[in-house]
Write a protein that holds these residues in place. Structure first.
Motif, PDB file in Angstrom:
ATOM      1  N   GLU A  86       0.837  -1.196   0.000  1.00  0.00           N
ATOM      2  CA  GLU A  86       0.000   0.000   0.000  1.00  0.00           C
ATOM      3  C   GLU A  86       0.872   1.246   0.000  1.00  0.00           C
ATOM      4  OE1 GLU A  86      -3.129   2.337   2.885  1.00  0.00           O
ATOM      5  OE2 GLU A  86      -3.135   0.151   2.904  1.00  0.00           O
ATOM      6  N   ASP A  88       0.104   5.482  -0.139  1.00  0.00           N
ATOM      7  CA  ASP A  88      -0.932   6.511  -0.061  1.00  0.00           C
ATOM      8  C   ASP A  88      -0.378   7.850  -0.514  1.00  0.00           C
ATOM      9  OD1 ASP A  88      -2.296   4.476   1.216  1.00  0.00           O
ATOM     10  OD2 ASP A  88      -1.981   5.276   3.228  1.00  0.00           O
ATOM     11  N   TRP A 108      -5.395   8.998  -2.824  1.00  0.00           N
ATOM     12  CA  TRP A 108      -5.288   7.848  -3.731  1.00  0.00           C
ATOM     13  C   TRP A 108      -4.461   6.798  -3.019  1.00  0.00           C
ATOM     14  CZ3 TRP A 108      -0.693   5.965  -5.977  1.00  0.00           C
ATOM     15  CH2 TRP A 108      -0.880   4.946  -6.922  1.00  0.00           C
ATOM     16  N   ARG A 109      -4.940   5.551  -3.004  1.00  0.00           N
ATOM     17  CA  ARG A 109      -4.206   4.444  -2.381  1.00  0.00           C
ATOM     18  C   ARG A 109      -4.014   3.325  -3.394  1.00  0.00           C
ATOM     19  NH1 ARG A 109      -6.774   2.227   2.952  1.00  0.00           N
ATOM     20  NH2 ARG A 109      -8.523   1.936   1.560  1.00  0.00           N
ATOM     21  N   ARG A 110      -2.765   2.886  -3.539  1.00  0.00           N
ATOM     22  CA  ARG A 110      -2.459   1.725  -4.357  1.00  0.00           C
ATOM     23  C   ARG A 110      -2.422   0.507  -3.444  1.00  0.00           C
ATOM     24  NH1 ARG A 110       3.410   0.910  -6.433  1.00  0.00           N
ATOM     25  NH2 ARG A 110       3.511   0.007  -4.380  1.00  0.00           N
ATOM     26  N   ASP A 111      -2.982  -0.613  -3.865  1.00  0.00           N
ATOM     27  CA  ASP A 111      -3.023  -1.855  -3.081  1.00  0.00           C
ATOM     28  C   ASP A 111      -3.547  -1.613  -1.666  1.00  0.00           C
ATOM     29  OD1 ASP A 111      -1.903  -3.031  -5.292  1.00  0.00           O
ATOM     30  OD2 ASP A 111       0.090  -3.257  -4.424  1.00  0.00           O
ATOM     31  N   PRO A 112      -4.781  -1.107  -1.525  1.00  0.00           N
ATOM     32  CA  PRO A 112      -5.301  -0.809  -0.185  1.00  0.00           C
ATOM     33  C   PRO A 112      -5.267  -2.037   0.726  1.00  0.00           C
ATOM     34  CG  PRO A 112      -7.034  -0.570  -1.853  1.00  0.00           C
ATOM     35  CD  PRO A 112      -5.777  -0.887  -2.566  1.00  0.00           C
ATOM     36  N   ASN A 120      -7.254   0.148  -7.027  1.00  0.00           N
ATOM     37  CA  ASN A 120      -6.845   1.385  -6.361  1.00  0.00           C
ATOM     38  C   ASN A 120      -8.042   2.044  -5.702  1.00  0.00           C
ATOM     39  OD1 ASN A 120      -4.232   0.989  -7.233  1.00  0.00           O
ATOM     40  ND2 ASN A 120      -4.462   2.312  -9.010  1.00  0.00           N
ATOM     41  N   ASP A 121      -7.788   2.736  -4.611  1.00  0.00           N
ATOM     42  CA  ASP A 121      -8.827   3.397  -3.826  1.00  0.00           C
ATOM     43  C   ASP A 121      -8.574   4.897  -3.894  1.00  0.00           C
ATOM     44  OD1 ASP A 121     -10.905   3.790  -2.041  1.00  0.00           O
ATOM     45  OD2 ASP A 121      -9.681   3.344  -0.279  1.00  0.00           O
ATOM     46  N   TYR A 122      -9.625   5.675  -4.064  1.00  0.00           N
ATOM     47  CA  TYR A 122      -9.472   7.116  -4.102  1.00  0.00           C
ATOM     48  C   TYR A 122     -10.709   7.755  -3.497  1.00  0.00           C
ATOM     49  CZ  TYR A 122     -12.207   6.300  -8.306  1.00  0.00           C
ATOM     50  OH  TYR A 122     -13.171   5.872  -9.189  1.00  0.00           O
TER      51      TYR A 122
END
Length: 132
Positions: A86, A88, A108-112, A120-122
């Motif tokens: 992860e 952030d 924005w989060r990669r590999d939450p 990805n999470d944003y």
């Protein structure tokens, strides 16, 4: 930046141990007064995660029903390091509004959660605060 090493020991009737390495980092940059009485900032971070390591467990692999006891044990490795990493990225902006303060955040989060299979999470957050 944080770096840690932990010697993990199994308890509760099983045997085993292992070395677990963890790490995390965060870097921030910010500036007050960009367009007046405002504030802006950027953060890049990796939350604490297991970077490498696991536990070697001594597990029963054969039970003798005649004697009622375990007669064979095998060592199995339990890997604690996730596949994902992860990272952030967060941008913030704040300014005074209507006698209080308005703060906005974009992230924005990669590999939450350190799960490589997750997308990805944003998102965005806003907060208005008023002192009294």
């Amino acid at each position: 930046m944080r770096q840690g090493w932990t010697r993990a020991a199994v308890r509760g009737g099983l045997s085993g141990d292992g070395l677990v390495r963890t790490n995390a980092f965060a870097a921030d940059i910010g500036k007050d007064g960009v367009f007046g009485h405002d504030s802006i900032g950027l953060r890049i971070a990796q939350p604490l995660r297991v970077a490498r390591g696991g536990i070697d467990l001594g597990l029963p692999t054969y039970f003798d029903y005649a004697s009622g006891s375990v007669t064979d044990w095998t060592t199995q490795r339990l890997n604690l390091a996730p596949q994902g990493r992860e990272v952030d990225v967060e941008a913030r902006y704040g300014m005074p509004v209507f006698g209080g303060g308005l703060d906005t955040n974009l992230f924005w989060r990669r590999d939450p959660g350190n799960f490589a299979a997750l997308p990805n999470d944003y998102g965005m957050a806003m907060r208005y605060s008023l002192g009294f």
